[in-house]
Design an enzyme around this catalytic site. Structure first.
Site, PDB file in Angstrom:
ATOM      1  N   ASP A  84      19.294  60.502  47.614  1.00  0.00           N
ATOM      2  CA  ASP A  84      18.891  60.369  49.308  1.00  0.00           C
ATOM      3  C   ASP A  84      17.493  59.974  49.365  1.00  0.00           C
ATOM      4  O   ASP A  84      16.705  60.624  48.868  1.00  0.00           O
ATOM      5  CB  ASP A  84      19.500  61.681  50.138  1.00  0.00           C
ATOM      6  CG  ASP A  84      19.575  61.380  51.620  1.00  0.00           C
ATOM      7  OD1 ASP A  84      20.197  60.290  51.830  1.00  0.00           O
ATOM      8  OD2 ASP A  84      19.304  62.359  52.453  1.00  0.00           O
ATOM      9  N   HIS A 183      15.677  65.024  61.659  1.00  0.00           N
ATOM     10  CA  HIS A 183      15.713  65.979  60.544  1.00  0.00           C
ATOM     11  C   HIS A 183      15.058  67.106  60.572  1.00  0.00           C
ATOM     12  O   HIS A 183      14.183  67.219  61.602  1.00  0.00           O
ATOM     13  CB  HIS A 183      15.118  65.085  59.385  1.00  0.00           C
ATOM     14  CG  HIS A 183      15.503  64.099  58.778  1.00  0.00           C
ATOM     15  ND1 HIS A 183      15.223  62.779  59.319  1.00  0.00           N
ATOM     16  CD2 HIS A 183      16.656  63.695  57.966  1.00  0.00           C
ATOM     17  CE1 HIS A 183      16.062  61.734  58.765  1.00  0.00           C
ATOM     18  NE2 HIS A 183      16.867  62.397  57.790  1.00  0.00           N
ATOM     19  N   GLY A 212      20.137  64.283  59.896  1.00  0.00           N
ATOM     20  CA  GLY A 212      19.787  65.250  60.894  1.00  0.00           C
ATOM     21  C   GLY A 212      20.800  66.152  61.383  1.00  0.00           C
ATOM     22  O   GLY A 212      20.608  66.759  62.406  1.00  0.00           O
ATOM     23  N   SER A 214      22.049  68.894  60.728  1.00  0.00           N
ATOM     24  CA  SER A 214      21.909  70.540  61.015  1.00  0.00           C
ATOM     25  C   SER A 214      21.358  70.937  62.509  1.00  0.00           C
ATOM     26  O   SER A 214      21.899  71.990  62.723  1.00  0.00           O
ATOM     27  CB  SER A 214      20.859  70.970  60.243  1.00  0.00           C
ATOM     28  OG  SER A 214      21.179  70.802  58.744  1.00  0.00           O
ATOM     29  N   ASN A 233      25.405  64.132  57.461  1.00  0.00           N
ATOM     30  CA  ASN A 233      24.388  64.662  56.398  1.00  0.00           C
ATOM     31  C   ASN A 233      23.777  66.168  57.045  1.00  0.00           C
ATOM     32  O   ASN A 233      23.378  66.152  58.057  1.00  0.00           O
ATOM     33  CB  ASN A 233      23.232  63.917  56.093  1.00  0.00           C
ATOM     34  CG  ASN A 233      23.400  62.624  55.411  1.00  0.00           C
ATOM     35  OD1 ASN A 233      24.622  62.072  55.106  1.00  0.00           O
ATOM     36  ND2 ASN A 233      22.265  61.906  55.055  1.00  0.00           N
TER      37      ASN A 233
END
Length: 282
Positions: A84, A183, A212, A214, A233
């Site tokens: 990545d 991110h 990003g 999360s 992701n």
């Protein structure tokens, strides 16, 4: 179980109008937690090694890639291995000997024309070796070493017309787009532009990727998948769970010195986080 590929998982998810989650690996415990979480959720997943993670391991991909691959092959879940946010062409070329089936080649910091040229070259190289290539257009922000970026600032979001031209000119297999996430967010407060996601889905023929994630609330992730996101992701959420569990153990046991004592709850916390995110996509 043998490794599957990111391309295969993405094609299946797209056909089912759902998404596949990709989780960042930093340590062996991350890889083990992702495999465990995928088994619990009975869902496939992608294990990602970022360029920054490789730098953490002394710039040497081989050992952490081999360990991650071994964990994936020993798992009962269907797992793929991905490299990545690669900016270094030498690291891109090192992916093939390690059995990595997909790479996110990140030329997003370059001016548009240079981004297209560099990414097209990466795609040609990858496709000659059967490697699936993801790229990024727009500015997701929050990457290590970059100045802070407002995900809602003018000019940050990915433009659908530009995205269509970019995919046509580069030949990428998937496109990471800027739609409101960032991110390294430790709080889940991001608000996504779901109308833009739907417009991008209509504009480009390849799967869309949300970086990003999360920092994106559960309901926003579900809505993003419904609007057209195919790869989700997740990185910082694992580190938040890991560090929180390790910190709690060490605060409760200040004389502890055996790392296994706090790595066990830390790994378990990450596995629970993986299972949670995968559950959103079922």
């Amino acid at each position: 179980m043998p490794l599957t590929t990111t391309g295969e998982l993405m094609a299946e998810a797209r056909a089912a109008r759902t998404a596949v989650a990709a989780f960042n690996v930093i340590t062996l415990e991350h890889a083990e937690a992702i495999a465990t979480g995928a088994e619990r959720a009975d869902r496939p997943a992608i294990l990602q090694l970022s360029e920054n993670a490789v730098k953490f391991h002394g710039g040497r991909l081989q050992a952490i890639a081999a360990a991650t691959s071994a964990v994936a092959r020993a798992s009962g879940a269907r797992l793929a291995l991905h490299l990545d946010h690669v900016t270094d062409p030498d690291l891109l070329r090192s992916a093939h000997p390690e059995g990595i089936g997909s790479v996110m080649f990140d030329a997003s910091r370059l001016p548009y024309a240079e981004n297209v040229k560099a990414t097209a070259e990466a795609v040609r190289w990858g496709h000659e070796r059967g490697i699936w290539i993801e790229a990024e257009l727009g500015k997701v922000g929050g990457k290590e070493g970059e100045p802070p970026l407002d995900a809602h600032a003018p000019g940050v979001r990915t433009d659908p017309a530009e995205a269509a031209a970019y995919v046509a000119d580069t030949g990428v297999d998937a496109l990471a787009v800027a739609v409101g996430s960032s991110h390294a967010m430790t709080e889940r407060t991001a608000a996504l532009d779901h109308e833009l996601i739907a417009a991008l889905k209509e504009a480009v023929p390849v799967p869309l990727v949300l970086h990003g994630s999360s920092g994106v609330p559960d309901q926003e992730i579900r809505a993003a998948v419904a609007a057209g996101m195919v790869k989700i992701n997740v990185g910082t959420a694992l580190n938040t769970a890991f560090t929180g569990a390790a910190r709690a153990f060490l605060e409760a046991h200040p004389s502890a010195v055996d790392p296994r004592k706090y790595l066990v709850p830390a790994r378990e916390a990450m596995a629970g986080t993986v299972a949670h995110f995968l559950g959103l996509l079922g």
